[in-house]
Scaffold this motif. Sequence first.
Motif, PDB file in Angstrom:
ATOM      1  N   ILE A 138      -0.933   2.196  10.279  1.00 49.60           N
ATOM      2  CA  ILE A 138      -0.469   1.958   8.911  1.00 49.60           C
ATOM      3  C   ILE A 138       0.491   3.088   8.572  1.00 49.60           C
ATOM      4  CG2 ILE A 138      -1.124   1.632   6.511  1.00 49.60           C
ATOM      5  CD1 ILE A 138      -4.014   1.109   7.660  1.00 49.60           C
ATOM      6  N   SER A 139       1.748   2.764   8.336  1.00 46.02           N
ATOM      7  CA  SER A 139       2.754   3.765   7.970  1.00 46.02           C
ATOM      8  C   SER A 139       3.004   3.639   6.480  1.00 46.02           C
ATOM      9  CB  SER A 139       4.043   3.538   8.762  1.00 46.02           C
ATOM     10  OG  SER A 139       3.804   3.611  10.148  1.00 46.02           O
ATOM     11  N   ALA A 140       2.392   4.518   5.720  1.00 46.88           N
ATOM     12  CA  ALA A 140       2.466   4.430   4.264  1.00 46.88           C
ATOM     13  C   ALA A 140       3.264   5.594   3.704  1.00 46.88           C
ATOM     14  CB  ALA A 140       1.067   4.418   3.661  1.00 46.88           C
ATOM     15  N   GLY A 141       4.209   5.292   2.840  1.00 45.64           N
ATOM     16  CA  GLY A 141       5.026   6.319   2.220  1.00 45.64           C
ATOM     17  C   GLY A 141       4.934   6.273   0.710  1.00 45.64           C
ATOM     18  N   LYS A 142       5.939   6.860   0.048  1.00 43.43           N
ATOM     19  CA  LYS A 142       5.957   6.873  -1.411  1.00 43.43           C
ATOM     20  C   LYS A 142       6.468   5.558  -1.987  1.00 43.43           C
ATOM     21  CE  LYS A 142       6.532  11.824  -2.366  1.00 43.43           C
ATOM     22  NZ  LYS A 142       7.361  12.846  -3.056  1.00 43.43           N
ATOM     23  N   ILE A 143       7.371   4.890  -1.260  1.00 42.37           N
ATOM     24  CA  ILE A 143       8.019   3.686  -1.773  1.00 42.37           C
ATOM     25  C   ILE A 143       7.716   2.478  -0.891  1.00 42.37           C
ATOM     26  CG2 ILE A 143      10.207   2.646  -2.470  1.00 42.37           C
ATOM     27  CD1 ILE A 143       9.516   5.107  -4.078  1.00 42.37           C
ATOM     28  N   ARG A 144       7.723   2.679   0.421  1.00 41.05           N
ATOM     29  CA  ARG A 144       7.574   1.573   1.364  1.00 41.05           C
ATOM     30  C   ARG A 144       6.481   1.858   2.368  1.00 41.05           C
ATOM     31  NH1 ARG A 144      13.717  -0.033   3.201  1.00 41.05           N
ATOM     32  NH2 ARG A 144      14.523  -0.588   1.132  1.00 41.05           N
ATOM     33  N   SER A 145       5.893   0.771   2.882  1.00 44.96           N
ATOM     34  CA  SER A 145       4.861   0.914   3.897  1.00 44.96           C
ATOM     35  C   SER A 145       4.904  -0.292   4.826  1.00 44.96           C
ATOM     36  CB  SER A 145       3.474   1.035   3.253  1.00 44.96           C
ATOM     37  OG  SER A 145       3.421   2.126   2.356  1.00 44.96           O
ATOM     38  N   THR A 146       4.409  -0.087   6.030  1.00 39.92           N
ATOM     39  CA  THR A 146       4.306  -1.182   6.992  1.00 39.92           C
ATOM     40  C   THR A 146       2.964  -1.112   7.706  1.00 39.92           C
ATOM     41  OG1 THR A 146       5.345   0.094   8.775  1.00 39.92           O
ATOM     42  CG2 THR A 146       6.785  -1.305   7.423  1.00 39.92           C
ATOM     43  N   ILE A 147       2.531  -2.261   8.176  1.00 38.83           N
ATOM     44  CA  ILE A 147       1.368  -2.366   9.053  1.00 38.83           C
ATOM     45  C   ILE A 147       1.884  -2.854  10.395  1.00 38.83           C
ATOM     46  CG2 ILE A 147      -0.802  -3.593   9.464  1.00 38.83           C
ATOM     47  CD1 ILE A 147      -1.154  -3.722   6.426  1.00 38.83           C
ATOM     48  N   ASP A 148       1.513  -2.170  11.453  1.00 35.37           N
ATOM     49  CA  ASP A 148       2.087  -2.440  12.765  1.00 35.37           C
ATOM     50  C   ASP A 148       0.993  -2.564  13.816  1.00 35.37           C
ATOM     51  OD1 ASP A 148       5.115  -1.828  12.148  1.00 35.37           O
ATOM     52  OD2 ASP A 148       3.983  -0.142  11.327  1.00 35.37           O
ATOM     53  N   LEU A 149       1.166  -3.525  14.701  1.00 31.53           N
ATOM     54  CA  LEU A 149       0.322  -3.654  15.886  1.00 31.53           C
ATOM     55  C   LEU A 149       1.237  -3.775  17.096  1.00 31.53           C
ATOM     56  CD1 LEU A 149      -1.286  -5.668  13.538  1.00 31.53           C
ATOM     57  CD2 LEU A 149      -3.023  -5.240  15.284  1.00 31.53           C
ATOM     58  N   LEU A 165       0.838  -1.205   0.000  1.00 29.68           N
ATOM     59  CA  LEU A 165       0.000   0.000   0.000  1.00 29.68           C
ATOM     60  C   LEU A 165       0.870   1.250   0.000  1.00 29.68           C
ATOM     61  CD1 LEU A 165      -2.964   1.203   0.488  1.00 29.68           C
ATOM     62  CD2 LEU A 165      -2.199   1.418   2.864  1.00 29.68           C
ATOM     63  N   MET A 166       0.516   2.228  -0.830  1.00 27.78           N
ATOM     64  CA  MET A 166       1.186   3.520  -0.808  1.00 27.78           C
ATOM     65  C   MET A 166       0.195   4.586  -0.324  1.00 27.78           C
ATOM     66  SD  MET A 166       4.279   2.892  -1.668  1.00 27.78           S
ATOM     67  CE  MET A 166       4.205   1.223  -1.013  1.00 27.78           C
ATOM     68  N   ARG A 167       0.723   5.705   0.170  1.00 31.93           N
ATOM     69  CA  ARG A 167      -0.126   6.726   0.776  1.00 31.93           C
ATOM     70  C   ARG A 167      -1.148   7.292  -0.206  1.00 31.93           C
ATOM     71  NH1 ARG A 167      -3.364   9.523   2.594  1.00 31.93           N
ATOM     72  NH2 ARG A 167      -3.220  11.032   4.313  1.00 31.93           N
ATOM     73  N   THR A 168      -0.833   7.347  -1.481  1.00 29.36           N
ATOM     74  CA  THR A 168      -1.745   7.938  -2.458  1.00 29.36           C
ATOM     75  C   THR A 168      -2.678   6.920  -3.106  1.00 29.36           C
ATOM     76  OG1 THR A 168       0.015   7.741  -4.106  1.00 29.36           O
ATOM     77  CG2 THR A 168      -0.206   9.870  -2.987  1.00 29.36           C
ATOM     78  N   ASP A 169      -2.588   5.652  -2.694  1.00 36.65           N
ATOM     79  CA  ASP A 169      -3.479   4.636  -3.254  1.00 36.65           C
ATOM     80  C   ASP A 169      -4.927   4.884  -2.839  1.00 36.65           C
ATOM     81  OD1 ASP A 169      -1.410   3.336  -4.473  1.00 36.65           O
ATOM     82  OD2 ASP A 169      -1.209   1.764  -2.961  1.00 36.65           O
ATOM     83  N   PRO A 170      -5.884   4.602  -3.709  1.00 39.92           N
ATOM     84  CA  PRO A 170      -7.300   4.742  -3.335  1.00 39.92           C
ATOM     85  C   PRO A 170      -7.687   3.865  -2.146  1.00 39.92           C
ATOM     86  CG  PRO A 170      -7.055   4.515  -5.714  1.00 39.92           C
ATOM     87  CD  PRO A 170      -5.714   4.224  -5.121  1.00 39.92           C
ATOM     88  N   ASP A 171      -6.955   2.778  -1.932  1.00 41.37           N
ATOM     89  CA  ASP A 171      -7.279   1.869  -0.835  1.00 41.37           C
ATOM     90  C   ASP A 171      -6.840   2.402   0.530  1.00 41.37           C
ATOM     91  OD1 ASP A 171      -8.580  -0.122  -2.268  1.00 41.37           O
ATOM     92  OD2 ASP A 171      -6.701  -1.133  -2.791  1.00 41.37           O
ATOM     93  N   TRP A 172      -6.113   3.529   0.532  1.00 42.10           N
ATOM     94  CA  TRP A 172      -5.675   4.098   1.815  1.00 42.10           C
ATOM     95  C   TRP A 172      -6.873   4.364   2.719  1.00 42.10           C
ATOM     96  CZ3 TRP A 172      -1.964   5.244   5.225  1.00 42.10           C
ATOM     97  CH2 TRP A 172      -2.194   6.243   6.151  1.00 42.10           C
ATOM     98  N   ALA A 173      -7.904   5.002   2.191  1.00 39.57           N
ATOM     99  CA  ALA A 173      -9.053   5.372   3.023  1.00 39.57           C
ATOM    100  C   ALA A 173      -9.801   4.143   3.557  1.00 39.57           C
ATOM    101  CB  ALA A 173      -9.997   6.294   2.248  1.00 39.57           C
ATOM    102  N   PRO A 174     -10.161   3.153   2.724  1.00 45.74           N
ATOM    103  CA  PRO A 174     -10.821   1.973   3.285  1.00 45.74           C
ATOM    104  C   PRO A 174      -9.980   1.257   4.345  1.00 45.74           C
ATOM    105  CG  PRO A 174     -11.077   2.010   0.905  1.00 45.74           C
ATOM    106  CD  PRO A 174     -10.122   3.110   1.248  1.00 45.74           C
TER     107      PRO A 174
END
Length: 885
Positions: free
Chosen positions: A765-776, A721-730
Amino acid sequence: MNHVRLALAVLAAAFLASLPLSTRAQTPVTRATLPNGLEVVVVRDTLAPVATAMLNYKVGSDEQWIPGLAHATEHMMFRGSATMSSSLLNDVMSITGGAFDADTQSTVTQYFFTVPSQYLDIALRSERSRATGLLMAPDQWAQERLAITQEVTQDNSNAFYRLFVKMQDRLIGGTPYAKNTLGTVDGFAKDVDSAQLLKFYRRWYHPNNAVYVIAGNVDGPSTVARVKALFGDIPAAKLPAREPVRLQPLHAATYREVSDQPFTGVLLGYRFPGYDSPDYAAGEILSDVLSSARSDFGAMPYVGKALGTQFVVQSYPKISVAIAAAAVPVAEPPQAADHDIRSILAAYRRNGVPADLVEAAKLREISDDEFNANSIQGLAEEWSSAVAVQGLQSPDDMIARYKAVTPADVDRVLRTYMSDATAVAAYAVPKNTGATSSGGAGLAKENNSIPPSKHEPLPAWAQAVLDRLAVPPQTLSPIDTTLANGIRLIVQPERVTHTVVVSGEILNNPQVQTPQGQDGVDSVTSDMLPYGTTTYGRVALQTELDKIAATTSAGTTFGLDVLSQNFDRGLQLLADEELHPAFDPRAFALVRQQTLGGLEGEMNSPDHLADVALAKALYPPDDPEQRFATPQSVSALKLDDVKAWYASAYRPDLTTIVVIGDTTPEQAKALVEKYFGSWAATGPKPNVYPPAVPLNAASAVTVPATGRVQSTVELSETTNLMRTDPDWAPLQVGNTVLTGGFYSSLLYHDLREVHGYVYYVGSSISAGKIRSTIDLRYGCDPQNVLPAQNQIVAVLEQLQKAPVESDRLLRSKAMLMGEVPIREASYDGVARQLLDYAIRSLPLDQNVVDAAAELAATPAQIQAAMAKYVRPDGFVRIVTGPGPQ
């Protein structure tokens, strides 16, 4: 006293005398005392359409007869009353999108809501529901006891908490203030029960023992009237006599604890004057003097005698506890720092503290009265502390007391209260092995069923939130410009206080940009900036800042807090510190040595080892994320390396500056151009982004931590997932379903409320331009590490297999809508938001763009996003502390 210091003191005293009792812009305050004794204070602040309501009951652990009883009562205030069940209370509170919490102190217990102003009535009604008729049901306490017990083990895992308890018992033992606020595992299991909780609640929770402070964008008279309508029928009650304060003779002592920190902690404790003492104001000024980087104690890090210092005071009505704390490298014996601190204090006792530092501290205390109003919640906290805790009419009452303090008063307090003969010393010495252990990422055989969440119908006054749910209006109107040298300047004028806050950031990534073999050069460079400029030495620069009560920070993130009348001079000093560092060879040698001293402990510290283990598990070998400073890389650094890094990384064309406060876009632009306009970049812009990486494999690592009895668990995985993806909001809506709204969320309900596995759980959810992570993240006892992870996996799989229930989805969206204005309820919050959007190349109105997309997200879109981007079986598990059992 030398002539320079004398002149500075005279000038500062003259400036202080010219100040009014408060420099704050006129703040409308409405107050009333209801017939039942409830004191109501409403402070209007129009920064954002937000309000904080803080109900202060004037009782804490000081009147409890079982350790932790007041704390347990605070927890049970969220567990339901005769008029509102626990589930309904949490649902009603969470749909506002607000923050709600509580805090038990020695003499006060505070319950607060921060909500959009339009939902203040919901906060008031919710608070009214538990002001009488609290149930304290045995089954509810049985569940909450599991969570509060984990809070106890969490705090007892901290060596500094354990030391503070010992020091406090020695310094003020035998007084009500020394009672155990947190509680004990055995006490909660054997002594605290429903009957004891009800007894405490019925004894002290009455309107004539409470102060209700409401701050924010609300109308004072109508708010008071609403409080009267809701709370006016609660009868007053006769309050029991308070336990007297009888101090015991004080004798010196030394305590030791083994810690898991990367440094050795040295603490010296003293009895100090309390709120009620005529010496209290002078004691506060003395604390500020010693904390100043211009004092001999505050300067210890700048002369190589400590990694850091801090002077803190825990105040009570009749007495206070003061602690002088220093952090030193692990290789240094704590006795050496103990001796250095005592020698500094002895010299001040002999010679007196510098008069100019006293006047500078007074000016800062008076100016802080203005800065505190830059946050709506901070304003409520300030008024609560003044009225409910200190017994003042307003925070301004302290200003007159500060103005009256003389250097002789400060010297008297120092000589009276800070004696070696009665000092209580404490040492926290690390004993870290530097070991980690890897294990399978598999889970234990557990019951993975999802406990059902019972959601009662909302009352009409709360249901209206969901019926009229909409994207909040945009309240910010920043002016966005780019200067000739490439600086992006964003200005948001505000008039709620006479202050200006500047926040700046230079886009950079040391792990990508740093030359090979020079890891740590970025930290050494930024740490050198406070050591002086080509115009001022370190002390002279701090003196100039003290003259105008301004605070600066320098580095790739930099900032300024200043009174608006001194904006010009403050920005000039910030630019001097940021753009014209002296880079003195002696300062370089000292900073490099300090950095090495810190790294000696950090290399074996559990938190650092956890970071290294996580990077290794998530990213390929030789990835930039696996670059960390080491003693070898820092010891090899030369001053020319620092200068070269500064020249390449500190660039105006990668810099964004946000200005918020009492200024105009024209003035801000003119001043930024005046002081930052000559800053020029050389060469092409550096790459600051790491390459894309494949998805990680699941793994598990345990990092032992000396002294910890509770485990800190991080579950992390890379995602596409990237920050500008449409799936960011869902996916953000799905994340809110997971952990938003306390017990209203799936994970808090399952892991804490029902099972008692954890004390806290969070997801992001830490989403950037190139990399992203999901953290709990969660904190738990070691036997709960695997059951909690099992439950998390089950919940995630459920969200992937079936759409979110419509009522839960609507409540989660309501939370997200309410968060939009709350993020803008402080100057710092506004600056962070605008700076984050700018650095990420997002529109400055991204908040409402996101809100619209979140509100429009469908159950199918959320389910699809969870299935596409979340891998329940792909998490890296890092446990810091005791491993899974």
